[in-house]
Design an enzyme around this catalytic site. Sequence first.
Site, PDB file in Angstrom:
ATOM      1  N   HIS A  61       5.068  -1.880   1.441  1.00  0.00           N
ATOM      2  CA  HIS A  61       4.007  -1.018   0.906  1.00  0.00           C
ATOM      3  C   HIS A  61       3.917  -1.179  -0.603  1.00  0.00           C
ATOM      4  O   HIS A  61       4.628  -0.523  -1.362  1.00  0.00           O
ATOM      5  CB  HIS A  61       4.309   0.448   1.253  1.00  0.00           C
ATOM      6  CG  HIS A  61       3.191   1.393   0.940  1.00  0.00           C
ATOM      7  ND1 HIS A  61       2.937   2.512   1.684  1.00  0.00           N
ATOM      8  CD2 HIS A  61       2.247   1.386  -0.041  1.00  0.00           C
ATOM      9  CE1 HIS A  61       1.888   3.160   1.185  1.00  0.00           C
ATOM     10  NE2 HIS A  61       1.464   2.493   0.123  1.00  0.00           N
ATOM     11  N   HIS A  63       0.946  -2.134  -3.998  1.00  0.00           N
ATOM     12  CA  HIS A  63      -0.448  -2.340  -4.426  1.00  0.00           C
ATOM     13  C   HIS A  63      -0.456  -3.407  -5.513  1.00  0.00           C
ATOM     14  O   HIS A  63       0.074  -3.188  -6.594  1.00  0.00           O
ATOM     15  CB  HIS A  63      -1.039  -1.031  -4.943  1.00  0.00           C
ATOM     16  CG  HIS A  63      -1.072   0.050  -3.896  1.00  0.00           C
ATOM     17  ND1 HIS A  63      -2.130   0.208  -3.032  1.00  0.00           N
ATOM     18  CD2 HIS A  63      -0.161   1.001  -3.556  1.00  0.00           C
ATOM     19  CE1 HIS A  63      -1.870   1.230  -2.207  1.00  0.00           C
ATOM     20  NE2 HIS A  63      -0.681   1.722  -2.502  1.00  0.00           N
ATOM     21  N   ASP A 153      -4.643   2.701   3.409  1.00  0.00           N
ATOM     22  CA  ASP A 153      -3.786   3.429   2.468  1.00  0.00           C
ATOM     23  C   ASP A 153      -4.465   3.730   1.135  1.00  0.00           C
ATOM     24  O   ASP A 153      -5.230   2.932   0.609  1.00  0.00           O
ATOM     25  CB  ASP A 153      -2.499   2.659   2.173  1.00  0.00           C
ATOM     26  CG  ASP A 153      -1.575   3.466   1.281  1.00  0.00           C
ATOM     27  OD1 ASP A 153      -1.044   4.472   1.750  1.00  0.00           O
ATOM     28  OD2 ASP A 153      -1.418   3.097   0.103  1.00  0.00           O
ATOM     29  N   HIS A 180      -1.633   6.608   5.925  1.00  0.00           N
ATOM     30  CA  HIS A 180      -1.401   7.490   4.770  1.00  0.00           C
ATOM     31  C   HIS A 180      -1.697   8.895   5.272  1.00  0.00           C
ATOM     32  O   HIS A 180      -2.850   9.255   5.452  1.00  0.00           O
ATOM     33  CB  HIS A 180      -2.349   7.052   3.655  1.00  0.00           C
ATOM     34  CG  HIS A 180      -2.461   7.991   2.496  1.00  0.00           C
ATOM     35  ND1 HIS A 180      -2.153   7.612   1.216  1.00  0.00           N
ATOM     36  CD2 HIS A 180      -2.875   9.277   2.410  1.00  0.00           C
ATOM     37  CE1 HIS A 180      -2.365   8.634   0.396  1.00  0.00           C
ATOM     38  NE2 HIS A 180      -2.813   9.657   1.088  1.00  0.00           N
ATOM     39  N   HIS A 233       5.071   6.631   3.287  1.00  0.00           N
ATOM     40  CA  HIS A 233       5.608   7.578   2.299  1.00  0.00           C
ATOM     41  C   HIS A 233       5.672   9.051   2.724  1.00  0.00           C
ATOM     42  O   HIS A 233       4.943   9.880   2.191  1.00  0.00           O
ATOM     43  CB  HIS A 233       4.846   7.467   0.980  1.00  0.00           C
ATOM     44  CG  HIS A 233       3.337   7.367   1.072  1.00  0.00           C
ATOM     45  ND1 HIS A 233       2.570   8.280   1.746  1.00  0.00           N
ATOM     46  CD2 HIS A 233       2.470   6.445   0.561  1.00  0.00           C
ATOM     47  CE1 HIS A 233       1.300   7.937   1.635  1.00  0.00           C
ATOM     48  NE2 HIS A 233       1.212   6.836   0.932  1.00  0.00           N
ATOM     49  N   ASN A 289       0.776  10.289  -5.329  1.00  0.00           N
ATOM     50  CA  ASN A 289       0.351  10.841  -4.048  1.00  0.00           C
ATOM     51  C   ASN A 289       1.056  10.113  -2.908  1.00  0.00           C
ATOM     52  O   ASN A 289       0.929   8.906  -2.811  1.00  0.00           O
ATOM     53  CB  ASN A 289      -1.169  10.686  -3.892  1.00  0.00           C
ATOM     54  CG  ASN A 289      -1.692  11.471  -2.706  1.00  0.00           C
ATOM     55  OD1 ASN A 289      -1.064  12.401  -2.240  1.00  0.00           O
ATOM     56  ND2 ASN A 289      -2.836  11.054  -2.199  1.00  0.00           N
ATOM     57  N   ASP A 316       5.682   1.817  -2.516  1.00  0.00           N
ATOM     58  CA  ASP A 316       4.361   2.339  -2.890  1.00  0.00           C
ATOM     59  C   ASP A 316       4.085   2.020  -4.357  1.00  0.00           C
ATOM     60  O   ASP A 316       3.502   2.830  -5.089  1.00  0.00           O
ATOM     61  CB  ASP A 316       4.231   3.842  -2.615  1.00  0.00           C
ATOM     62  CG  ASP A 316       2.766   4.303  -2.694  1.00  0.00           C
ATOM     63  OD1 ASP A 316       1.866   3.450  -2.773  1.00  0.00           O
ATOM     64  OD2 ASP A 316       2.540   5.529  -2.686  1.00  0.00           O
ATOM     65  N   HIS A 320      -0.819   1.118 -12.867  1.00  0.00           N
ATOM     66  CA  HIS A 320      -2.069   1.537 -13.503  1.00  0.00           C
ATOM     67  C   HIS A 320      -2.045   1.119 -14.966  1.00  0.00           C
ATOM     68  O   HIS A 320      -0.975   0.996 -15.574  1.00  0.00           O
ATOM     69  CB  HIS A 320      -2.235   3.055 -13.419  1.00  0.00           C
ATOM     70  CG  HIS A 320      -2.575   3.543 -12.041  1.00  0.00           C
ATOM     71  ND1 HIS A 320      -3.782   3.269 -11.439  1.00  0.00           N
ATOM     72  CD2 HIS A 320      -1.870   4.263 -11.142  1.00  0.00           C
ATOM     73  CE1 HIS A 320      -3.804   3.822 -10.228  1.00  0.00           C
ATOM     74  NE2 HIS A 320      -2.648   4.423 -10.011  1.00  0.00           N
ATOM     75  N   GLY A 335       0.062   7.527  -9.040  1.00  0.00           N
ATOM     76  CA  GLY A 335       0.851   6.348  -8.703  1.00  0.00           C
ATOM     77  C   GLY A 335       1.952   6.063  -9.694  1.00  0.00           C
ATOM     78  O   GLY A 335       1.882   6.458 -10.860  1.00  0.00           O
TER      79      GLY A 335
END
Lengths: 434, 334
Positions: A61, A63, A153, A180, A233, A289, A316, A320, A335
Amino acid sequence: MTTLAIRGGRVIDPANGIDATADVLIVDGQIAAVGPDAGKDASETVDASGLVVCPGFVDIHCHLREPGFEHKETIETGTLAAARGGFTTVCAMPNTEPPTDSAAAVEFVLHTAQTQGHVRVLPIGCVTRGRAGKELADLAELAQAGAVAFSDDGSPVVDPHLMRRALEYAAMLGTPVIEHSEDPALSAGGVMHEGWVSTRLGLSGIPAAAEEAAVARNVALARETGSPIHCAHVSTAGSVEIVRSAKARGVAVTAEVTPHHLALTHEAVMQSGREAPGGLAYDTNAKVNPPLRTPEDVEACVAGLLDGTIDCIATDHAPHASQDKVCEFDAAAMGISGLETAFAQSLSAVPLEKVIAALTVAPAAVLGLERHVVKIGTLSEGAPGDVTIIDPKAEWTVEPETFASRGKNTPLAGRTLKGKVVGTVFGGKMAWQA
Amino acid sequence: MTQEPALQIATPLDARTPWTRRHLLDLDELSRDEIETILETTDAMKEIMGREVPRVPALRGRTIVTLFYEASTRTRASFELAGKALGADVINVAAGGSSVEKGESLIDTVRTLEAIGAEVLVMRHPAAGAPYLVARHLSASVVNGGDGQHAHPTQALLDLYTMRAHIGDMRDKRVVIVGDIAHSRVVRSNIWGLAAMGAKVVVCGPPTLLPAGMRHGQQQTEEPLALPHVEVETNIDTALEGADVVMALRLQKERMHGGLIPSIREYATLYQITPERLARAKTGALVMHPGPINEGVEISPEVATSLQSVIEEQVTNGVAVRMAVLYLLARGKA
């Protein structure tokens, strides 16, 4: 024939029940042997005495943000961050722009990872077209192109009927669905856990029930359809209890927990450990989150991981850009950039052997990744030559500015952690070395 | 020719509790003595306001900027008047919509204001914590004029000042706050201020308008960093019993949406401060309201205009309290 031996370390390979001082020999990018002096004739050697040697970590998981949000992260920077964190395989969530809801989008991720990536990237495809929650994405096409799982997600699949159909259809393909778990009507407007900290700070809360109601729904749908579902999560004691009782009843549900939900509470939003005007940090780097919860929830997540209710750890990783975080708390993105701190943060809450299992063989099993990469998450003969080398006693200070990730957003800045990844071997080659 | 009277407000208090803070973000970090310092400085300001020419040059040459991201009449005007009464240059900036919508970040905006000379920035913002963010990035003093549902310290100070003027020592006095507790920044700041002064705070409203951790009959957290303990009542008659102060809060009409209350009518039936209900409080109990009032909703017109009501006095005291705050923060600036 190229050979690489990692010599003299404490080899921990949970899949094979190995915990002993040994060499790991990699020949032509694959594990060839594990044993005392197995690497004595290798052309290249790494001295791992005093260190721990284990299979490369698998993150199911994360991003990577590319395509669409390259100012936050790219496949290149994200996979370098992964290598620094000890991960040799990362599963990329599809909430990109465009989202990974077509074969072309899957192929883009695979191609970019192949040409620019530092470690293996396995794409996750969308459950619904455009992540809009209205109709199923072309799931068979996505699986055919290489999607290892389906998930929307970042958002839940709100419509329970559509989720039911997704589970039924995905089971035909043998591809798991990751949900999610969040009831958006209960979490609407919330920016942190609903509790005494949100009350003091005047921030809108996300109640634990927003997650638990969704986890309970997912369990009901998994039972109804007989299809497996993986809960991303989980963060509350109630969620852990729902999963525990579902597993006891034989429902095909699995769950993951993030390192931050194993180690941090909602107080991190209020107090960052650094001097703050007025004594209140409003730390946007702790905005995530699901939100950081109470000490009781953290305790339940740790207990759930230890007793097998929670199957594995997943980061997760949600990088950013600074402008997404250096702003009002309400406006800040959710995040945590987690790949480079995941191991040490997990180790602060859970014993070493469990952390390694929860980052290797366990996540691979949750998504059935051996269908895509033979013997992944193990040091079995013929497994990919993916090895992580750890100094479990090394102490280090988290300095986000030194992250390989473009996302410097971590609530751990300035904190000292114990346990450091000192080398990552991917496909028989050093992908990163401290 | 008479000279302009010098400002005699370098008070004896300064010797007792020197004011050293750069910002006023909330009352949670202030000691009882620091709050006393502000209130006693306010006495001096009240005296100035009573003069024929209610102006002193104490902050001449200082620049105060009010930056309001939410509509406000009384708070903004009150700060402006306070600054001008002390001789400061006051610039009002009304920022429409959120800074994010405008595409200009809050930090950029306040840095610009600082660059043009702002020494004290008074700000109101719909996001809780926004003044804390600004204080981290600015060398100017920041005064929180209300941040989201978090804090409104000058309102709580003017409330304390008004209570003190009528009651004196607030120790063990029963202060009952009725209404939308969950969404009120006024309540949070008042809880800190009243706790520091030793008062007993009672909050009263339906459970849907009480924040997490404040439920009738529910154990409140023992966390040392949580809001101070308050008594929680859902029944207004019980709450008002023996009250020294009754403070009604404005009910935002939009609270009807989202199931917080069934209707304004039902709310008024259950929670309006009426003469009959007020009779349960101590004789002569103070009636307060941070304004603006919805007459006939949270408070009946008879009560709002009764002799017990100090609602207009609160507004007047607001100017004096803000003069005191601006003076304490800005006087040392070169």
